[in-house]
Design an enzyme around this catalytic site. Structure first.
Site, PDB file in Angstrom:
ATOM      1  N   LYS A 189       0.851  -1.193   0.000  1.00 29.36           N
ATOM      2  CA  LYS A 189       0.000   0.000   0.000  1.00 29.36           C
ATOM      3  C   LYS A 189       0.885   1.242   0.000  1.00 29.36           C
ATOM      4  O   LYS A 189       1.768   1.393   0.864  1.00 29.36           O
ATOM      5  CB  LYS A 189      -0.905  -0.042   1.233  1.00 29.36           C
TER       6      LYS A 189
HETATM    7  O1  G3P Z   1      -9.281   2.430   4.213  1.00 26.55           O
HETATM    8  C1  G3P Z   1      -9.174   3.754   4.632  1.00 26.55           C
HETATM    9  C2  G3P Z   1      -9.751   3.902   5.961  1.00 26.55           C
HETATM   10  O2  G3P Z   1      -8.999   3.225   6.922  1.00 26.55           O
HETATM   11  C3  G3P Z   1     -10.057   5.278   6.378  1.00 26.55           C
HETATM   12  O3  G3P Z   1     -11.235   5.179   7.021  1.00 26.55           O
HETATM   13  O4  G3P Z   1     -12.996   5.887   8.537  1.00 26.55           O
HETATM   14  O5  G3P Z   1     -10.582   6.531   8.973  1.00 26.55           O
HETATM   15  O6  G3P Z   1     -11.860   7.583   7.110  1.00 26.55           O
HETATM   16  P1  G3P Z   1     -11.698   6.365   7.974  1.00 26.55           P
END
Ligand code: G3P
Length: 218
Positions: free
Chosen positions: A87
């Protein structure tokens, strides 16, 4: 559409895997920190543990921000397990690294994508997955799902094979709308995936079926 779970929590990954609907796992440095995983050896071991309890691709994020560092770290991550996906952040160095890995047959996931132009660059670099963060766009009053639609159109126009991995998915409606638009993959927390199960008429109907059966078999 593939379902990935976005967590480094082994119990939740196991639960999703046991439901039989899990196609992969995504992690990021914040999710690893949330599980209290720190120190290089522990982090690498945790990725192997995740691979051992899940079946599909497992995204492991580099920490380096320069090309040489990303290549070094990415190669080490890819060596851990055949299903590890490197990643990389959507930066100039990250795009260069995505190209480097794609030329060597190593899968990549270009993350922190917030615009169609960034997604176009990821596809041109040969990324396996591109991760537009829909929830974080919604958070700043910008339509995250519209970005998925735009990327779908652009990729289909030119036949790019990079898979659209809708990330920062927060709830069941994000998943349903991503499926309508044609995202290839969603990644979200277990709560968003399990939320798809719920309908009060299912619960009521099942209770009625069981009550009728019990009455008829007294
Ligand atoms: O895959 C990306 C993710 O981990 C971000 O999610 O909810 O932190 O915006 P969030």
């Amino acid at each position: 559409m593939k379902f990935f779970i976005d967590t480094a929590n082994l119990a939740q990954i196991k639960e999703a895997q046991e439901m039989g609907i899990l196609d992969g796992v995504t992690t990021n440095p914040s999710l690893m920190a949330k599980e209290g995983i720190s120190g290089k050896d522990n982090v690498l071991k945790h990725y192997v543990d995740i691979c051992n309890i899940s079946d599909g691709d497992v995204s492991a994020e580099v920490i380096a921000t320069d090309f040489d560092g990303m290549v070094r770290e990415g190669e080490e991550l890819a060596e851990l397990h055949e299903r590890i996906v490197v990643k990389l952040p959507m930066t100039k160095e990250g795009v260069k690294a995505a190209k480097y890995f794609s030329e060597r047959g190593i899968k990549t996931n270009v993350t922190l994508v917030f615009s169609a132009g960034q997604a176009l660059l990821a596809a041109k670099a040969g990324a396996t997955y591109v991760s537009p963060f829909i929830g974080r766009l919604d958070d700043i009053s910008t339509d995250g799902l519209q970005l998925i639609e735009d990327i779908r159109l652009i990729y289909d126009n030119y036949g790019y094979e990079t898979e659209i991995l809708a990330a920062s998915v927060r709830h069941p409606m994000h998943i349903i709308n991503c499926a309508k638009i044609g995202a290839d993959v969603i990644t979200g927390p277990l709560s968003a995936i399990a939320g798809l199960l719920k309908h009060p008429l299912t619960d009521l109907g099942l209770a009625q079926f069981l009550a009728d059966h019990a009455k008829a078999n007294q």
